[in-house]
Design a protein around this motif. Structure first.
Motif, PDB file in Angstrom:
ATOM      1  N   SER A  32      16.664  -4.564   0.368  1.00 18.65           N
ATOM      2  CA  SER A  32      16.443  -3.133   0.538  1.00 18.65           C
ATOM      3  C   SER A  32      14.974  -2.777   0.298  1.00 18.65           C
ATOM      4  O   SER A  32      14.380  -2.002   1.057  1.00 18.65           O
ATOM      5  CB  SER A  32      17.341  -2.353  -0.421  1.00 18.65           C
ATOM      6  OG  SER A  32      17.105  -0.983  -0.325  1.00 18.65           O
ATOM      7  N   ALA A  33      14.381  -3.336  -0.737  1.00 15.94           N
ATOM      8  CA  ALA A  33      12.968  -3.080  -1.022  1.00 15.94           C
ATOM      9  C   ALA A  33      12.092  -3.602   0.109  1.00 15.94           C
ATOM     10  O   ALA A  33      11.134  -2.938   0.525  1.00 15.94           O
ATOM     11  CB  ALA A  33      12.567  -3.722  -2.348  1.00 15.94           C
ATOM     12  N   ILE A  34      12.415  -4.784   0.618  1.00 20.19           N
ATOM     13  CA  ILE A  34      11.642  -5.373   1.724  1.00 20.19           C
ATOM     14  C   ILE A  34      11.730  -4.491   2.970  1.00 20.19           C
ATOM     15  O   ILE A  34      10.741  -4.316   3.683  1.00 20.19           O
ATOM     16  CB  ILE A  34      12.135  -6.805   2.021  1.00 20.19           C
ATOM     17  CG1 ILE A  34      11.791  -7.737   0.866  1.00 20.19           C
ATOM     18  CG2 ILE A  34      11.558  -7.338   3.329  1.00 20.19           C
ATOM     19  CD1 ILE A  34      12.516  -9.078   0.927  1.00 20.19           C
ATOM     20  N   ALA A  35      12.901  -3.904   3.213  1.00 16.56           N
ATOM     21  CA  ALA A  35      13.081  -3.044   4.384  1.00 16.56           C
ATOM     22  C   ALA A  35      12.308  -1.728   4.258  1.00 16.56           C
ATOM     23  O   ALA A  35      11.879  -1.163   5.258  1.00 16.56           O
ATOM     24  CB  ALA A  35      14.565  -2.758   4.593  1.00 16.56           C
ATOM     25  N   VAL A  40       6.133  -6.371  -1.046  1.00 16.43           N
ATOM     26  CA  VAL A  40       7.059  -6.473  -2.179  1.00 16.43           C
ATOM     27  C   VAL A  40       6.734  -7.750  -2.935  1.00 16.43           C
ATOM     28  O   VAL A  40       6.615  -8.822  -2.340  1.00 16.43           O
ATOM     29  CB  VAL A  40       8.535  -6.490  -1.716  1.00 16.43           C
ATOM     30  CG1 VAL A  40       9.478  -6.686  -2.900  1.00 16.43           C
ATOM     31  CG2 VAL A  40       8.871  -5.212  -0.964  1.00 16.43           C
ATOM     32  N   VAL A  41       6.601  -7.613  -4.253  1.00 18.19           N
ATOM     33  CA  VAL A  41       6.379  -8.754  -5.136  1.00 18.19           C
ATOM     34  C   VAL A  41       7.599  -8.862  -6.044  1.00 18.19           C
ATOM     35  O   VAL A  41       7.956  -7.899  -6.725  1.00 18.19           O
ATOM     36  CB  VAL A  41       5.104  -8.575  -5.987  1.00 18.19           C
ATOM     37  CG1 VAL A  41       4.908  -9.762  -6.930  1.00 18.19           C
ATOM     38  CG2 VAL A  41       3.883  -8.369  -5.096  1.00 18.19           C
ATOM     39  N   GLN A  63      -1.103  -1.169  -1.977  1.00 22.70           N
ATOM     40  CA  GLN A  63       0.088  -0.707  -2.680  1.00 22.70           C
ATOM     41  C   GLN A  63       1.209  -1.728  -2.496  1.00 22.70           C
ATOM     42  O   GLN A  63       1.318  -2.355  -1.432  1.00 22.70           O
ATOM     43  CB  GLN A  63       0.540   0.639  -2.152  1.00 22.70           C
ATOM     44  CG  GLN A  63      -0.395   1.760  -2.517  1.00 22.70           C
ATOM     45  CD  GLN A  63       0.164   3.107  -2.090  1.00 22.70           C
ATOM     46  OE1 GLN A  63       0.967   3.195  -1.168  1.00 22.70           O
ATOM     47  NE2 GLN A  63      -0.279   4.151  -2.757  1.00 22.70           N
ATOM     48  N   TYR A  64       2.046  -1.867  -3.497  1.00 24.66           N
ATOM     49  CA  TYR A  64       3.156  -2.809  -3.438  1.00 24.66           C
ATOM     50  C   TYR A  64       4.288  -2.300  -4.315  1.00 24.66           C
ATOM     51  O   TYR A  64       4.085  -1.448  -5.175  1.00 24.66           O
ATOM     52  CB  TYR A  64       2.714  -4.209  -3.897  1.00 24.66           C
ATOM     53  CG  TYR A  64       2.175  -4.235  -5.309  1.00 24.66           C
ATOM     54  CD1 TYR A  64       3.012  -4.455  -6.398  1.00 24.66           C
ATOM     55  CD2 TYR A  64       0.833  -3.998  -5.554  1.00 24.66           C
ATOM     56  CE1 TYR A  64       2.521  -4.449  -7.686  1.00 24.66           C
ATOM     57  CE2 TYR A  64       0.327  -3.998  -6.836  1.00 24.66           C
ATOM     58  CZ  TYR A  64       1.178  -4.224  -7.903  1.00 24.66           C
ATOM     59  OH  TYR A  64       0.692  -4.212  -9.189  1.00 24.66           O
ATOM     60  N   THR A  65       5.446  -2.846  -4.080  1.00 20.80           N
ATOM     61  CA  THR A  65       6.602  -2.583  -4.916  1.00 20.80           C
ATOM     62  C   THR A  65       6.865  -3.850  -5.717  1.00 20.80           C
ATOM     63  O   THR A  65       6.874  -4.948  -5.145  1.00 20.80           O
ATOM     64  CB  THR A  65       7.828  -2.239  -4.047  1.00 20.80           C
ATOM     65  OG1 THR A  65       7.533  -1.024  -3.356  1.00 20.80           O
ATOM     66  CG2 THR A  65       9.074  -2.068  -4.877  1.00 20.80           C
TER      67      THR A  65
END
Length: 127
Positions: A32-35, A40-41, A63-65
């Motif tokens: 879900s985060a990747i989508a 994303v890390v 920026q990253y999650t």
């Protein structure tokens, strides 16, 4: 070269179901985060490599999650499910536009050679 995985037909049907359910909530959370996010890390506490990757992303203004799953002393089964799903054996797991690029050293190499910006600008990989 394709990944070397045990073929589905060599898994007992009951085992297939068990493997499919193994910490599926964690895998769904990462998917879900990747989508939703370009970068994303996925990491863990106490491991210096996720921190190194995040510092580099901060330094270059990307920026990253960040998703964190336990430490060396906790949540190892949740991390194992992610390793089984991705095929990547270590943390961090870094995804750019839906593509696993590897870990901290891989990110550093891409940034150093000017390839990270191109990956970030590329179209998102199909889900």
């Amino acid at each position: 070269m394709p990944r070397n995985l045990l073929p589905e037909d060599q898994l007992h049907p009951a085992l297939r179901d068990e493997l499919g359910r193994f910490h599926a909530d964690v895998i769904d959370e990462v998917k879900s985060a990747i989508a939703r996010h370009p970068v994303v890390v996925v990491g863990m506490k106490q491991n210096p490599f996720p921190r190194r990757a995040r510092r580099l992303l901060d330094r270059i203004g990307t920026q990253y999650t960040y998703l964190e799953y336990g430490s060396y002393l906790s949540q190892w089964k949740r991390r194992l499910a992610l390793k089984m799903w991705s095929g990547w054996p270590t943390f961090p797991m870094i995804f750019v536009n839906g593509v696993l690029i590897g870990g901290a050293a891989d990110l550093e190499r891409l940034v150093e050679h000017g390839q990270f910006v191109a990956l970030l600008a590329a179209p998102r990989a199909p889900a």
